[in-house]
Structures are given as structure tokens and as C-alpha cells.
Design an enzyme around this catalytic site. Structure first.
Site, PDB file in Angstrom:
ATOM      1  N   LYS A  11       0.812  -1.271  -0.211  1.00 11.75           N
ATOM      2  CA  LYS A  11       0.087   0.128  -0.153  1.00 11.75           C
ATOM      3  C   LYS A  11       0.965   1.426   0.046  1.00 11.75           C
ATOM      4  CE  LYS A  11      -3.951  -2.208   2.288  1.00 11.75           C
ATOM      5  NZ  LYS A  11      -4.795  -2.124   3.222  1.00 11.75           N
ATOM      6  N   TYR A  51     -12.408  -2.174  -3.522  1.00 12.81           N
ATOM      7  CA  TYR A  51     -12.819  -2.181  -2.234  1.00 12.81           C
ATOM      8  C   TYR A  51     -14.479  -2.027  -2.279  1.00 12.81           C
ATOM      9  CZ  TYR A  51      -8.233  -2.128   0.020  1.00 12.81           C
ATOM     10  OH  TYR A  51      -7.026  -2.685   0.635  1.00 12.81           O
ATOM     11  N   ASN A 114      -2.132   0.025   6.579  1.00  8.77           N
ATOM     12  CA  ASN A 114      -1.385  -1.204   7.353  1.00  8.77           C
ATOM     13  C   ASN A 114      -0.756  -1.951   6.350  1.00  8.77           C
ATOM     14  OD1 ASN A 114      -3.770  -1.940   5.817  1.00  8.77           O
ATOM     15  ND2 ASN A 114      -4.941  -2.939   7.312  1.00  8.77           N
ATOM     16  N   HIS A 117      -2.181  -5.453   1.483  1.00  6.64           N
ATOM     17  CA  HIS A 117      -3.580  -6.376   1.188  1.00  6.64           C
ATOM     18  C   HIS A 117      -3.279  -7.689   0.956  1.00  6.64           C
ATOM     19  CE1 HIS A 117      -7.339  -7.363  -0.513  1.00  6.64           C
ATOM     20  NE2 HIS A 117      -6.792  -7.958  -1.359  1.00  6.64           N
ATOM     21  N   GLU A 128      -9.469 -10.441  -7.847  1.00 11.26           N
ATOM     22  CA  GLU A 128      -8.542  -9.382  -7.581  1.00 11.26           C
ATOM     23  C   GLU A 128      -7.261  -9.575  -8.510  1.00 11.26           C
ATOM     24  OE1 GLU A 128      -9.663  -9.225  -2.860  1.00 11.26           O
ATOM     25  OE2 GLU A 128      -7.585  -9.785  -3.515  1.00 11.26           O
TER      26      GLU A 128
HETATM   27  P1  ADP Z   1      -8.025  -7.033   5.866  1.00 14.34           P
HETATM   28  O1  ADP Z   1      -7.040  -5.927   4.768  1.00 14.34           O
HETATM   29  O2  ADP Z   1      -7.083  -7.362   6.548  1.00 14.34           O
HETATM   30  O3  ADP Z   1      -8.663  -7.824   4.800  1.00 14.34           O
HETATM   31  P2  ADP Z   1     -10.580  -5.592   5.817  1.00 14.34           P
HETATM   32  O4  ADP Z   1     -11.015  -6.338   4.735  1.00 14.34           O
HETATM   33  O5  ADP Z   1     -11.435  -5.607   7.068  1.00 14.34           O
HETATM   34  O6  ADP Z   1      -9.095  -5.942   6.285  1.00 14.34           O
HETATM   35  O7  ADP Z   1     -10.389  -3.744   5.461  1.00 14.34           O
HETATM   36  C1  ADP Z   1      -9.882  -3.637   4.285  1.00 14.34           C
HETATM   37  C2  ADP Z   1      -9.095  -2.249   4.596  1.00 14.34           C
HETATM   38  O8  ADP Z   1      -9.968  -1.279   4.771  1.00 14.34           O
HETATM   39  C3  ADP Z   1      -8.177  -2.532   5.728  1.00 14.34           C
HETATM   40  O9  ADP Z   1      -6.880  -3.221   5.275  1.00 14.34           O
HETATM   41  C4  ADP Z   1      -7.649  -1.399   6.070  1.00 14.34           C
HETATM   42  O10 ADP Z   1      -6.672  -0.628   5.076  1.00 14.34           O
HETATM   43  C5  ADP Z   1      -9.171  -0.524   5.878  1.00 14.34           C
HETATM   44  N1  ADP Z   1      -9.913  -0.605   7.217  1.00 14.34           N
HETATM   45  C6  ADP Z   1     -10.096  -1.776   7.946  1.00 14.34           C
HETATM   46  N2  ADP Z   1     -10.777  -1.230   9.097  1.00 14.34           N
HETATM   47  C7  ADP Z   1     -10.667   0.036   9.211  1.00 14.34           C
HETATM   48  C8  ADP Z   1     -11.043   1.052  10.143  1.00 14.34           C
HETATM   49  N3  ADP Z   1     -11.853   0.720  11.226  1.00 14.34           N
HETATM   50  N4  ADP Z   1     -10.704   2.244  10.248  1.00 14.34           N
HETATM   51  C9  ADP Z   1      -9.989   2.585   8.900  1.00 14.34           C
HETATM   52  N5  ADP Z   1      -9.685   2.025   8.006  1.00 14.34           N
HETATM   53  C10 ADP Z   1      -9.858   0.614   7.972  1.00 14.34           C
HETATM   54 MG    MG Z   2     -10.143  -7.762   3.462  1.00 20.72          MG
END
Ligand code: ADP
Ligand code: MG
Length: 140
Positions: A11, A51, A114, A117, A128
Site C-alpha cells: 500500500k 474495495y 496497514n 493487502h 483481484e
Molecule cells: P484486511 O485488509 O485485513 O482484509 P478488511 O478487509 O476488514 O481488512 O478492511 C480492508 C481495509 O480497510 C484494511 O486493510 C484497512 O486498510 C481498511 N480498514 C479496515 N478497518 C478500518 C478502520 N476501522 N478504520 C480505517 N480503515 C480501516
Molecule cells: Mg479484506
């Protein structure tokens, strides 16, 4: 165990901090092979499509903004059980909850920014990968 392919994104927080090589080292050390890799600037439309499943969530706007805030590295990773394996190597979505040694625990600064992905299912991995790679670019 079956050889699988999964989709990964390094990212914008990773490209911005110049740590894509450090993250790739963790990926390779875990036994995953980078069989496709391209650095791109994601468009708003691409990020919104990618997303889409989160479009009703309160953080959706922020997420699209972040994913388009700088270059990302899109990747196809291959290995035994690659989809679940990469989720394990990435660590929990919130770096504060991620296990020691995971990418998010080691590198990430917040739940939004974070670092990585990874696809969460075989079906999503396929979709994807198809959004960002041509079959001919990732042929065996
Ligand atoms: P993952 O990437 O672990 O699969 P999710 O699919 O739940 O997580 O969420 C997609 C992305 O959205 C996350 O990787 C993060 O970048 C963002 N995200 C998720 N939860 C939050 C939150 N509470 N606040 C801000 N951004 C979030
Ligand atoms: Mg996810």
C-alpha cells in the site's frame, strides 16, 4: 498442500516509506514466490471497485483516499496454501492486534495505513488478480 496464487498490494504507506524491499523479504522468507509485480498509481475508480465490498463502511472514503494517495505495488504471490499463508504473514488488520513477526506488526502504523493487502478467499484471489494482471503476464 495445493499450490495457490493470491493477490497482494503493498500500500502507499509502504512505497512512501521506501520499505517495499523489506516487506518483500518477509514475503519471500515465508516461502511465497513473487510471480507478478508492478508499481502503479491506482485511480479512484480502481480503488472504489477493488474495495466495493466495504462501500457502506464508515471508513470507505478514507480508504479510497489512502489507496490513491501514492503509488502501490500490485503483486501475485504463489506457494503452498498461498492465500491463507499470506493472511498469516500479513497479520491482523489492526497492527496493534497483529502477532509478532507479521508484516503489519513490524511495519504498520495504523489500522487504515496497514502496509499490505492480501486476498481472503480463492474466489476473491482470482477476481483481484484479474483486475490488475493479464494472464499472459503471469503465465507459469
Ligand atoms: P484486511 O485488509 O485485513 O482484509 P478488511 O478487509 O476488514 O481488512 O478492511 C480492508 C481495509 O480497510 C484494511 O486493510 C484497512 O486498510 C481498511 N480498514 C479496515 N478497518 C478500518 C478502520 N476501522 N478504520 C480505517 N480503515 C480501516
Ligand atoms: Mg479484506
Amino acid at each position: 498442500m495445493a499450490t495457490e496464487r493470491t493477490f497482494s498490494i503493498l500500500k502507499p504507506d509502504a512505497t512512501k516509506r521506501n520499505i517495499t524491499g523489506a516487506v518483500n523479504a518477509v514475503i519471500e522468507k515465508a516461502g511465497l514466490r513473487i510471480v507478478g509485480q508492478r508499481r502503479i498509481q491506482m485511480s479512484k475508480a480502481q480503488a472504489e471497485k477493488f474495495y466495493e465490498v466495504h462501500s457502506a463502511r464508515p471508513f470507505f472514503g478514507e480508504l479510497v483516499e489512502f489507496m490513491t494517495s501514492g503509488p502501490v505495488v500490485v503483486q501475485v504471490l504463489e506457494g503452498d496454501n498461498a492465500i491463507a499463508k499470506y493472511r498469516e504473514v500479513m497479520g491482523a488488520t489492526n497492527p496493534a492486534q497483529a502477532a509478532e513477526g507479521t508484516i503489519r506488526k513490524t511495519f504498520s502504523e495504523s489500522v487504515g495505513e496497514n502496509t499490505v493487502h492480501g486476498s481472503d478467499s480463492a474466489e476473491n484471489a482470482k477476481l483481484e488478480i484479474a483486475q490488475f494482471f493479464q494472464d499472459s503476464d503471469i503465465a507459469a
